[in-house]
Design a protein around this motif. Structure first.
Motif, short mmCIF file in Angstrom:
data_model
loop_
_atom_site.label_atom_id
_atom_site.label_comp_id
_atom_site.label_asym_id
_atom_site.label_seq_id
_atom_site.Cartn_x
_atom_site.Cartn_y
_atom_site.Cartn_z
N GLY A 1 0.85 -1.22 0.01
CA GLY A 1 -0.32 0.17 -0.03
C GLY A 1 0.83 1.22 0.01
O GLY A 1 2.03 1.21 -0.35
N ASP A 2 0.25 2.37 0.30
CA ASP A 2 0.90 3.73 0.27
C ASP A 2 2.17 3.96 1.20
O ASP A 2 2.71 4.79 1.00
N THR A 3 1.77 3.08 2.57
CA THR A 3 2.84 3.30 3.63
C THR A 3 4.17 2.77 3.21
O THR A 3 5.11 2.99 3.98
N HIS A 4 4.30 2.14 2.31
CA HIS A 4 5.62 1.46 1.91
C HIS A 4 6.37 2.43 1.52
O HIS A 4 6.28 3.06 0.72
N SER B 1 15.61 3.94 -5.43
CA SER B 1 14.12 3.87 -5.68
C SER B 1 13.48 2.56 -5.42
O SER B 1 14.00 1.54 -5.76
N LEU B 2 12.69 2.18 -4.33
CA LEU B 2 12.13 0.94 -3.67
C LEU B 2 10.76 0.54 -4.40
O LEU B 2 10.02 1.47 -4.89
N ASN B 3 10.87 -0.72 -4.71
CA ASN B 3 9.61 -1.38 -5.15
C ASN B 3 8.72 -1.95 -3.83
O ASN B 3 9.33 -2.11 -2.82
N HIS B 4 7.45 -2.05 -3.98
CA HIS B 4 6.66 -2.87 -2.97
C HIS B 4 7.25 -4.06 -2.66
O HIS B 4 7.66 -4.95 -3.81
N ASP B 5 7.64 -4.65 -1.46
CA ASP B 5 8.07 -5.84 -1.20
C ASP B 5 7.35 -6.32 0.12
O ASP B 5 7.75 -5.87 1.28
N VAL B 6 6.42 -7.31 0.34
CA VAL B 6 5.61 -7.49 1.39
C VAL B 6 6.10 -8.86 1.65
O VAL B 6 5.48 -9.45 2.69
N THR B 7 7.02 -9.67 1.16
CA THR B 7 7.61 -10.84 1.34
C THR B 7 9.13 -10.93 1.82
O THR B 7 9.67 -11.97 2.35
N GLY B 8 9.70 -9.75 1.72
CA GLY B 8 11.24 -9.76 2.07
C GLY B 8 12.17 -10.50 1.26
O GLY B 8 13.08 -11.12 1.52
N GLU B 9 11.86 -10.36 -0.10
CA GLU B 9 12.36 -11.07 -1.18
C GLU B 9 13.36 -10.25 -2.12
O GLU B 9 14.33 -10.68 -2.69
N ILE C 1 32.90 0.13 6.69
CA ILE C 1 31.98 1.04 7.73
C ILE C 1 31.78 0.61 9.06
O ILE C 1 31.84 -0.84 9.20
N HIS C 2 31.64 1.44 9.96
CA HIS C 2 31.26 1.00 11.27
C HIS C 2 30.14 1.58 11.65
O HIS C 2 29.45 1.54 12.88
N HIS C 3 29.50 2.60 10.90
CA HIS C 3 28.03 3.16 11.10
C HIS C 3 27.37 3.40 9.81
O HIS C 3 27.91 3.80 8.77
N LEU C 4 26.34 2.81 9.97
CA LEU C 4 25.38 3.09 8.61
C LEU C 4 24.02 3.89 8.82
O LEU C 4 23.43 3.58 9.79
N SER C 5 23.79 5.04 7.94
CA SER C 5 22.50 5.66 8.36
C SER C 5 21.61 5.52 6.93
O SER C 5 22.10 5.66 6.10
N ILE C 6 20.24 5.11 7.35
CA ILE C 6 19.38 4.92 6.30
C ILE C 6 18.04 5.75 6.26
O ILE C 6 17.71 5.64 7.51
N HIS C 7 18.03 6.61 5.35
CA HIS C 7 16.97 7.70 5.29
C HIS C 7 15.84 7.28 4.34
O HIS C 7 16.25 7.17 3.20
N PHE C 8 14.76 7.11 4.90
CA PHE C 8 13.72 6.67 4.14
C PHE C 8 12.98 8.05 4.20
O PHE C 8 12.07 8.54 4.74
N SER C 9 12.97 8.79 2.82
CA SER C 9 12.66 10.17 2.75
C SER C 9 11.22 10.24 2.36
O SER C 9 10.45 11.28 2.50
N LYS C 10 10.59 9.19 1.58
CA LYS C 10 9.24 9.45 1.07
C LYS C 10 8.72 7.80 0.78
O LYS C 10 9.31 7.07 0.85
N ASN C 11 7.37 8.02 0.48
CA ASN C 11 6.53 6.67 0.52
C ASN C 11 5.80 6.81 -0.77
O ASN C 11 5.98 7.74 -1.54
N PHE C 12 4.64 5.93 -0.89
CA PHE C 12 3.80 6.22 -2.05
C PHE C 12 2.73 6.96 -1.93
O PHE C 12 1.81 6.64 -2.59
#
Length: 211
Positions: A98-101, A128-136, A149-160
């Motif tokens: 859905g749009d929350t992905h 750019s992410l695709n919908h993934d509801v099964t973790g595949e 790397i010793h540190h990773l930052s992940i920024h999810f900037s927007k959804n659908f």
């Protein structure tokens, strides 16, 4: 399900390998065990501590009771410290159909305690992410850029298009090595000079009178 389109240097590929048994696949996604969970941060999480729940075993990715949802808007920012040095090879992001992905993922290496203001800088890689509801679906990183790397930052900037973002699982694949600590030797130098080491010969001038 669509696969493989990308923007900003990121693409995804289907994670299924018919020749790879599930137990080996789970071992490949074991970097969650190398996260320093006491120092892991998730900014803009609705429920405190929920961001830590999405980093778990690949076999447990289908647990829909464990998720993180954003609070004020659609953005989420994870600050992930590791217990050693990591070569990051791939990421899985699992959400709802859905749009929350989340629709975009931005990666930053070795910038501890990033804020949303800090995330305005140029990322090390964007997907750019695709919908993934099964973790595949796996998003392969630029390994040369994320090789130590010793540190990773992940920024999810927007959804659908939804007001908030919801994530059920984040998988991290790669290699971990123990960090080497180097002993630091501090040398104390003499603060004041010893006068005996700097003897000055006194010369008394003589005055001669000419008659």
């Amino acid at each position: 399900m669509s696969h493989g389109h990308s923007h900003g240097g990121g693409s995804c590929c289907h994670g299924d390998d018919p020749e790879e048994p599930p137990e080996r696949r789970g071992q490949a996604w074991g970097l969650y065990l190398r996260i320093d969970r006491e120092r892991l941060e998730c900014l803009n999480e609705r429920r405190e501590g929920s961001g830590k729940l999405v980093f778990r075993a690949w076999e447990d990715r289908g647990d829909r009771q464990q998720f993180v949802e954003s609070d004020d808007d659609e953005e989420l920012l994870f600050n992930i410290p590791f217990t050693g040095n990591v070569k990051l090879k791939g990421i899985i992001v699992m959400g709802e159909d859905g749009d929350t992905h989340p629709s975009e993922m931005r990666l930053f290496k070795n910038v501890p305690h990033m804020s949303f203001d800090d995330a305005a800088r140029e990322p090390d890689q964007t997907f750019s992410l695709n919908h993934d509801v099964t973790g595949e679906l796996e998003y392969p990183t630029k390994i040369a850029r994320f090789s130590s790397i010793h540190h990773l930052s992940i920024h999810f900037s927007k959804n659908f298009g939804a007001e908030t973002t919801k994530i059920f699982y984040i998988g991290l694949r790669g290699e971990w090595t123990e960090a080497h600590r180097h002993e630091v030797t501090i040398c104390n130098y003499e603060a004041a000079a010893n006068p005996a080491d700097h003897r000055i010969d006194q010369i008394t001038p003589q005055t001669h009178f000419i008659s």
